[in-house]
Write a protein that holds these residues in place. Structure first.
Motif, PDB file in Angstrom:
ATOM      1  N   TYR A 175      -6.707  -7.446   0.529  1.00 33.60           N
ATOM      2  CA  TYR A 175      -5.743  -8.305   0.749  1.00 33.60           C
ATOM      3  C   TYR A 175      -6.302  -9.628   1.465  1.00 33.60           C
ATOM      4  O   TYR A 175      -5.716 -10.788   0.850  1.00 33.60           O
ATOM      5  CB  TYR A 175      -4.591  -7.675   1.311  1.00 33.60           C
ATOM      6  N   PHE A 181     -11.913  -2.122  -6.837  1.00 39.20           N
ATOM      7  CA  PHE A 181     -12.034  -0.921  -5.841  1.00 39.20           C
ATOM      8  C   PHE A 181     -13.427  -0.635  -5.421  1.00 39.20           C
ATOM      9  O   PHE A 181     -13.729  -0.375  -4.349  1.00 39.20           O
ATOM     10  CB  PHE A 181     -11.745   0.181  -6.814  1.00 39.20           C
ATOM     11  N   PHE A 193      -8.016  -1.874   1.965  1.00 39.10           N
ATOM     12  CA  PHE A 193      -7.043  -2.213   1.365  1.00 39.10           C
ATOM     13  C   PHE A 193      -6.824  -3.526   2.061  1.00 39.10           C
ATOM     14  O   PHE A 193      -6.741  -4.685   1.556  1.00 39.10           O
ATOM     15  CB  PHE A 193      -5.632  -1.790   0.759  1.00 39.10           C
ATOM     16  N   MET A 218      -9.687   4.546  -1.217  1.00 36.44           N
ATOM     17  CA  MET A 218      -9.201   3.253  -0.645  1.00 36.44           C
ATOM     18  C   MET A 218      -8.349   3.545   0.660  1.00 36.44           C
ATOM     19  O   MET A 218      -7.209   3.989   0.593  1.00 36.44           O
ATOM     20  CB  MET A 218      -8.775   2.237  -1.437  1.00 36.44           C
ATOM     21  N   ALA A 228      -5.591   3.688  -6.407  1.00 39.06           N
ATOM     22  CA  ALA A 228      -5.929   2.531  -6.118  1.00 39.06           C
ATOM     23  C   ALA A 228      -6.210   1.308  -7.082  1.00 39.06           C
ATOM     24  O   ALA A 228      -5.474   0.066  -7.007  1.00 39.06           O
ATOM     25  CB  ALA A 228      -7.229   2.565  -5.121  1.00 39.06           C
ATOM     26  N   LEU A 245      -4.176  -2.104  -7.700  1.00 43.19           N
ATOM     27  CA  LEU A 245      -4.575  -3.445  -8.081  1.00 43.19           C
ATOM     28  C   LEU A 245      -4.315  -4.064  -9.485  1.00 43.19           C
ATOM     29  O   LEU A 245      -3.899  -5.280  -9.461  1.00 43.19           O
ATOM     30  CB  LEU A 245      -6.204  -3.124  -7.758  1.00 43.19           C
ATOM     31  N   PHE A 268       0.990  -1.211  -0.090  1.00 46.37           N
ATOM     32  CA  PHE A 268      -0.012  -0.233  -0.066  1.00 46.37           C
ATOM     33  C   PHE A 268       0.887   1.190  -0.281  1.00 46.37           C
ATOM     34  O   PHE A 268       0.449   2.280  -0.696  1.00 46.37           O
ATOM     35  CB  PHE A 268      -0.834   0.189   1.160  1.00 46.37           C
ATOM     36  N   ASP A 295     -14.354  -0.440  -1.568  1.00 45.42           N
ATOM     37  CA  ASP A 295     -14.627   1.008  -0.936  1.00 45.42           C
ATOM     38  C   ASP A 295     -15.524   0.782  -0.008  1.00 45.42           C
ATOM     39  O   ASP A 295     -16.892   1.408  -0.650  1.00 45.42           O
ATOM     40  CB  ASP A 295     -14.581   2.105  -1.949  1.00 45.42           C
TER      41      ASP A 295
END
Length: 163
Positions: free
Chosen positions: A71, A51, A67, A62, A32, A36, A16, A55
């Motif tokens: 993940y 996203f 995030f 984000m 973001a 990705l 990130f 979100d």
């Protein structure tokens, strides 16, 4: 603020933090989506769907926490999830209809390694599908995460599952 005091795992913050500006731990939508695409091999449309899915507060940003949720759900398996979705999307519509979703769920295993019963498949399809009765990539990702954690025994044959 929710999440204060909880530590973000290093591997998540390392990814990130490559995309943040001025030490602000959130990413605007374009940044973001770039993350990705670059880090997880998603194409622009797939990254946009992810996203929009993660979100959670729908503010076009984000956060590190959002995030982290992406993940946790996808991690290094993002491309595998996308490939599985595309494999199941027989008509190439970008969404799974009820039949495509059912066929796909018959091939998947729960956290305990067992196949889903038909009534469980119906439950997962009904609780995942949108108002139009289809499942998009974002919802499919969430569904796979739920299945990864789903460790319930098979329901008794005479029990109906209601939504």
């Amino acid at each position: 603020m929710a999440g204060r005091g909880r530590k973000i795992p290093k591997e998540i913050s390392d990814i990130f933090d490559k995309y943040i500006h001025n030490n602000v731990r959130h990413l605007k939508q374009d940044d973001a989506i770039n993350l990705l695409e670059t880090e997880f091999g998603l194409d622009k449309e797939q990254a946009k769907t992810m996203f929009e899915t993660f979100d959670r507060d729908k503010n076009g940003i984000m956060s590190i926490w959002e995030f982290q949720q992406f993940y946790i759900c996808m991690g290094d398996n993002a491309q595998e999830v996308v490939n599985k979705f595309q494999e199941l999307d027989q008509d190439g519509s970008g969404k799974l209809d009820v039949n495509e979703a059912r066929a796909g769920l018959k091939t998947l295993k729960t956290a305990t390694g067992r196949s889903l019963e038909d009534k469980e498949i119906d439950f997962f399809v009904q609780t995942t599908a949108g108002e139009d009765g289809t499942i998009d990539l974002g919802s499919f990702t969430s569904l796979l995460y739920r299945l990864k954690l789903y460790n319930s025994p098979a329901p008794p044959k005479d029990v109906k599952i209601h939504v």
